[in-house]
Design an enzyme around this catalytic site. Structure first.
Site, PDB file in Angstrom:
ATOM      1  N   CYS A 116      82.710  -0.715 -30.202  1.00 37.12           N
ATOM      2  CA  CYS A 116      81.690   0.174 -30.211  1.00 37.12           C
ATOM      3  C   CYS A 116      81.631   0.790 -28.683  1.00 37.12           C
ATOM      4  O   CYS A 116      80.681   1.956 -28.913  1.00 37.12           O
ATOM      5  CB  CYS A 116      80.201  -0.561 -30.810  1.00 37.12           C
ATOM      6  SG  CYS A 116      80.446  -1.111 -32.361  1.00 37.12           S
ATOM      7  N   HIS A 256      74.307   3.835 -28.646  1.00 37.26           N
ATOM      8  CA  HIS A 256      75.119   3.421 -29.770  1.00 37.26           C
ATOM      9  C   HIS A 256      74.203   3.157 -30.916  1.00 37.26           C
ATOM     10  O   HIS A 256      73.352   2.243 -30.771  1.00 37.26           O
ATOM     11  CB  HIS A 256      76.104   2.385 -29.414  1.00 37.26           C
ATOM     12  CG  HIS A 256      76.921   1.613 -30.734  1.00 37.26           C
ATOM     13  ND1 HIS A 256      77.392   2.710 -31.590  1.00 37.26           N
ATOM     14  CD2 HIS A 256      76.792   0.380 -31.091  1.00 37.26           C
ATOM     15  CE1 HIS A 256      77.977   1.764 -32.340  1.00 37.26           C
ATOM     16  NE2 HIS A 256      77.670   0.409 -32.199  1.00 37.26           N
ATOM     17  N   ASN A 286      76.241   2.032 -38.989  1.00 33.62           N
ATOM     18  CA  ASN A 286      76.974   1.850 -37.528  1.00 33.62           C
ATOM     19  C   ASN A 286      78.418   2.501 -37.769  1.00 33.62           C
ATOM     20  O   ASN A 286      79.211   2.025 -38.605  1.00 33.62           O
ATOM     21  CB  ASN A 286      77.071   0.297 -37.362  1.00 33.62           C
ATOM     22  CG  ASN A 286      77.903   0.196 -35.951  1.00 33.62           C
ATOM     23  OD1 ASN A 286      78.456   1.000 -35.364  1.00 33.62           O
ATOM     24  ND2 ASN A 286      77.770  -1.070 -35.549  1.00 33.62           N
TER      25      ASN A 286
END
Ligand code: UT7
Length: 334
Positions: A116, A256, A286
């Site tokens: 990520c 994020h 996500n």
């Protein structure tokens, strides 16, 4: 002489059409809209449907939009970086495939895998190539078809992830704005808490690995949560400190999008008002490497030349980092 700077000069993203809602997940697995919303902040996520479509197809759609809007031509591009954990295939790099599909004939291309945090790692890598003077037009992608590695019988992971791709164009800065500073970190001992068990050289694919569901995301949510809050908050506060920035100096924070509770905790540590924090996790979930460029794309109209922006991420590896940039352009609204 002041150092040459690298700036983002255009952004675009692509999200697939199909929307997987919490209500649909309630039918598929033992979960509730209430649990997903309160524990993660997510209401829906987009999923790429269709045989033979992969991460590169979403990235290419984003890049076509970027070419259209910036007037950049494929032959102008001299480097391509694709951050992804869901490459089209183990090799060659997805960036190679994107380059072919876009007809990029004057560039070299590579993938970066930092889970990520990959988009930040790629942004910083592109920055160094531009600062050195060797490259002038770099496409940086953050793209993942997470639905290809999510087990839709595992309620602890399948509610979280979505598919998306984003791309930014990076060029030498013409006004001194652009990437000002960055901090990137890795702690590989964290890999036990978040990884994909099979399909690599240690455990190649076999009937057994497929039967055991080992080609999917494995995550120990609580452990990852604790590391994410601490490290994302520390790195975000540290980049503010080392650039003498107070919360008043910051126009936007782009975290994020892994969990609304992580975003809230990190923003609080930074002393930021909620209206400075970009949050779209409720609509996309996500999207791993896609989440930060997706935010830039959605908020592009509101960004002003000179805005101080902090980007921050945490992901599998563990990897984490923060980037401080001064936004380099006002969008021309046509
Ligand atoms: O993207 C980069 C890295 N990833 C992250 O940053 C993710 C970090 N972790 C998280 O966001 C959270 O840990 C999760 C959203 C993954 C999980 O939330 P949590 O509050 O940590 O839940 P938990 O894992 O502690 O589970 C609590 C309970 C468990 O039941 P018991 O053992 O208390 O009976 C789970 O089985 O919630 C249960 N549960 C669910 N219940 C309904 C887990 N998933 C679900 C679900 N629906 N989808």
């Amino acid at each position: 002489m002041t150092k040459k700077k690298a700036a983002i000069t255009g952004v675009q993203a692509y999200v697939p059409e199909y929307i997987l809602s919490n209500q649909e997940l309630e039918i598929m697995i033992d979960t509730t809209d209430e649990w997903i919303t309160t524990r993660t902040g997510i209401k829906e996520r987009h999923i790429l449907k269709g045989n033979g479509l992969g991460t590169s197809d979403m990235a290419v759609n984003a890049a076509i939009g970027l070419f259209k809007k910036t007037g950049i031509k494929p032959e102008d591009i001299d480097m391509v970086i694709c951050s992804t954990v869901t490459p089209d295939m183990p090799f060659p790099a997805t960036a190679n495939i994107i380059s072919d599909k876009l007809g990029l004939i004057n560039s070299f291309s590579l993938d970066i895998n930092a889970a990520c945090s990959g988009f930040l790692y790629s942004l910083v890598t592109a920055t160094k190539f531009i600062e050195s003077g060797t490259h002038k037009k770099i496409l940086v992608f953050g793209a993942d078809k997470m639905s290809s590695i999510v087990d839709y019988t595992d309620r602890t992971t399948c509610v979280i992830f979505g598919d998306a791709a984003g791309v930014v164009l990076m060029e030498p800065s013409e006004n001194g704005y652009g990437v000002m500073d960055s901090i990137l970190r890795t702690d590989g001992s964290g890999r036990m808490h978040l990884h994909q068990k099979a399909g690599g050289s240690v455990k190649p694919a076999s009937h057994n690995t497929v039967d055991e569901h080992e080609h999917f995301v494995y995550q120990e949510g609580q452990a990852v949560f604790k590391f994410a809050v601490k490290n994302m908050a520390d790195v975000s506060v540290n980049i503010m400190k080392q650039n003498n920035l107070t919360s008043d100096d910051i126009a936007w924070f782009i975290p994020h999008q892994a969990n609304l509770r992580i975003i809230d905790a990190v923003s609080r540590r930074m002393g930021l008002d909620k209206d400075k924090v970009m949050i779209n996790i409720q609509r996309y979930g996500n999207t791993t490497n896609g989440s930060i460029p997706l935010c830039l794309w959605e908020w592009e109209d509101q960004l002003k030349k000179g805005d101080n922006i902090i980007l921050s991420a945490f992901g599998g590896g563990f990897t984490w980092g923060a980037v401080y940039l001064k936004w380099a352009y006002d969008k021309v609204i046509s």
